[in-house]
Design an enzyme around this catalytic site. Structure first.
Site, mmCIF file in Angstrom:
data_model
loop_
_atom_site.group_PDB
_atom_site.id
_atom_site.type_symbol
_atom_site.label_atom_id
_atom_site.label_comp_id
_atom_site.label_asym_id
_atom_site.label_seq_id
_atom_site.Cartn_x
_atom_site.Cartn_y
_atom_site.Cartn_z
ATOM 1 N N CYS A 122 -42.653 -23.970 -40.638
ATOM 2 C CA CYS A 122 -43.943 -23.318 -40.888
ATOM 3 C C CYS A 122 -44.832 -24.406 -41.483
ATOM 4 C CB CYS A 122 -43.794 -22.082 -41.786
ATOM 5 S SG CYS A 122 -43.214 -22.391 -43.467
ATOM 6 N N ARG A 146 -14.054 -28.953 -53.118
ATOM 7 C CA ARG A 146 -14.656 -28.173 -54.205
ATOM 8 C C ARG A 146 -15.931 -27.446 -53.765
ATOM 9 N NH1 ARG A 146 -16.107 -33.379 -54.639
ATOM 10 N NH2 ARG A 146 -18.226 -33.936 -55.308
ATOM 11 N N HIS A 147 -16.539 -27.933 -52.707
ATOM 12 C CA HIS A 147 -17.782 -27.307 -52.249
ATOM 13 C C HIS A 147 -17.525 -25.967 -51.557
ATOM 14 C CE1 HIS A 147 -19.792 -30.882 -53.480
ATOM 15 N NE2 HIS A 147 -18.933 -31.601 -52.772
ATOM 16 N N THR A 178 -45.384 -25.356 -44.520
ATOM 17 C CA THR A 178 -44.700 -26.115 -45.573
ATOM 18 C C THR A 178 -43.184 -26.143 -45.414
ATOM 19 O OG1 THR A 178 -44.528 -24.107 -46.877
ATOM 20 C CG2 THR A 178 -46.463 -25.505 -47.281
ATOM 21 N N HIS A 216 -22.674 -30.941 -48.859
ATOM 22 C CA HIS A 216 -22.343 -30.107 -50.024
ATOM 23 C C HIS A 216 -22.650 -28.625 -49.817
ATOM 24 C CE1 HIS A 216 -22.275 -33.537 -53.254
ATOM 25 N NE2 HIS A 216 -21.497 -33.785 -52.218
ATOM 26 N N ASP A 229 -43.814 -20.914 -37.135
ATOM 27 C CA ASP A 229 -45.079 -20.182 -37.083
ATOM 28 C C ASP A 229 -46.139 -21.140 -36.535
ATOM 29 O OD1 ASP A 229 -46.071 -21.742 -39.173
ATOM 30 O OD2 ASP A 229 -46.389 -20.076 -40.553
ATOM 31 N N HIS A 230 -47.396 -20.742 -36.614
ATOM 32 C CA HIS A 230 -48.483 -21.542 -36.036
ATOM 33 C C HIS A 230 -48.730 -22.839 -36.808
ATOM 34 C CE1 HIS A 230 -49.828 -18.782 -39.096
ATOM 35 N NE2 HIS A 230 -50.796 -19.627 -39.382
#
Ligand code: RB5
Length: 148
Positions: free
Chosen positions: A66, A133-134, A68, A99, A9-10
């Site tokens: 974005c 296992r993952h 954050t 993982h 985004d901006h």
């Protein structure tokens, strides 16, 4: 040539420019879905566009940006088949691949990270999914798309 899709985004246009240049230098083919200017756009629209592009196939992974990184990651994780991680250091960037086998990573253009975002992307690029296992844990997460 390996392909990566990216959208922002901006709130992270400058960071996107840096990332695109970095990836092109590494010989990735980058599909840049924008945004390209300072005009406000809604981060869910950018996340959905990138996820839909990724789901067409042929991409290694996607990058969402974005202000954050939080909004785009929440939005992306609502799209079936997407596992979007929000790395904040080298360890989380490594584990996002090893993982969680994340197919998207998100960052924030307004976040003051303690290291360059490009270093985290490099770590993600250089890490392989650990499998074993993952696998079953990821299968359980993806099954939640139909069960919850
Ligand atoms: C846009 O102002 C801002 O809310 C967005 O870039 C992002 O930080 C949302 O999570």
């Amino acid at each position: 040539m390996k392909r990566i899709v990216i959208a922002s985004d901006h709130g992270a246009v400058e960071l996107k420019t840096q990332i695109v240049a970095f990836l092109k230098k590494k010989n990735f083919e980058v599909t840049d879905l924008g945004t390209h200017g300072s005009a406000a756009v809604d981060y869910p629209d950018m996340a959905l566009a990138a996820c839909n592009e990724f789901k067409k196939g042929g991409y290694e992974f996607g990058i969402l940006l974005c202000g954050t990184g939080i909004g785009v990651s929440i939005a992306a994780n609502k799209v079936n088949g997407i596992r979007c991680a929000l790395p904040f250091d080298l360890f989380s960037a490594e584990m996002a691949k090893a993982h969680n086998n994340a197919n998207f990573i998100a960052f924030g253009g307004r976040i003051k990270y303690s290291l360059p975002v490009l270093d985290m992307i490099e770590k993600f690029l250089n890490t392989k999914f650990a499998g074993d296992r993952h696998e079953q844990r990821i299968a359980k997460m993806m099954a939640m798309e139909d069960e919850c």
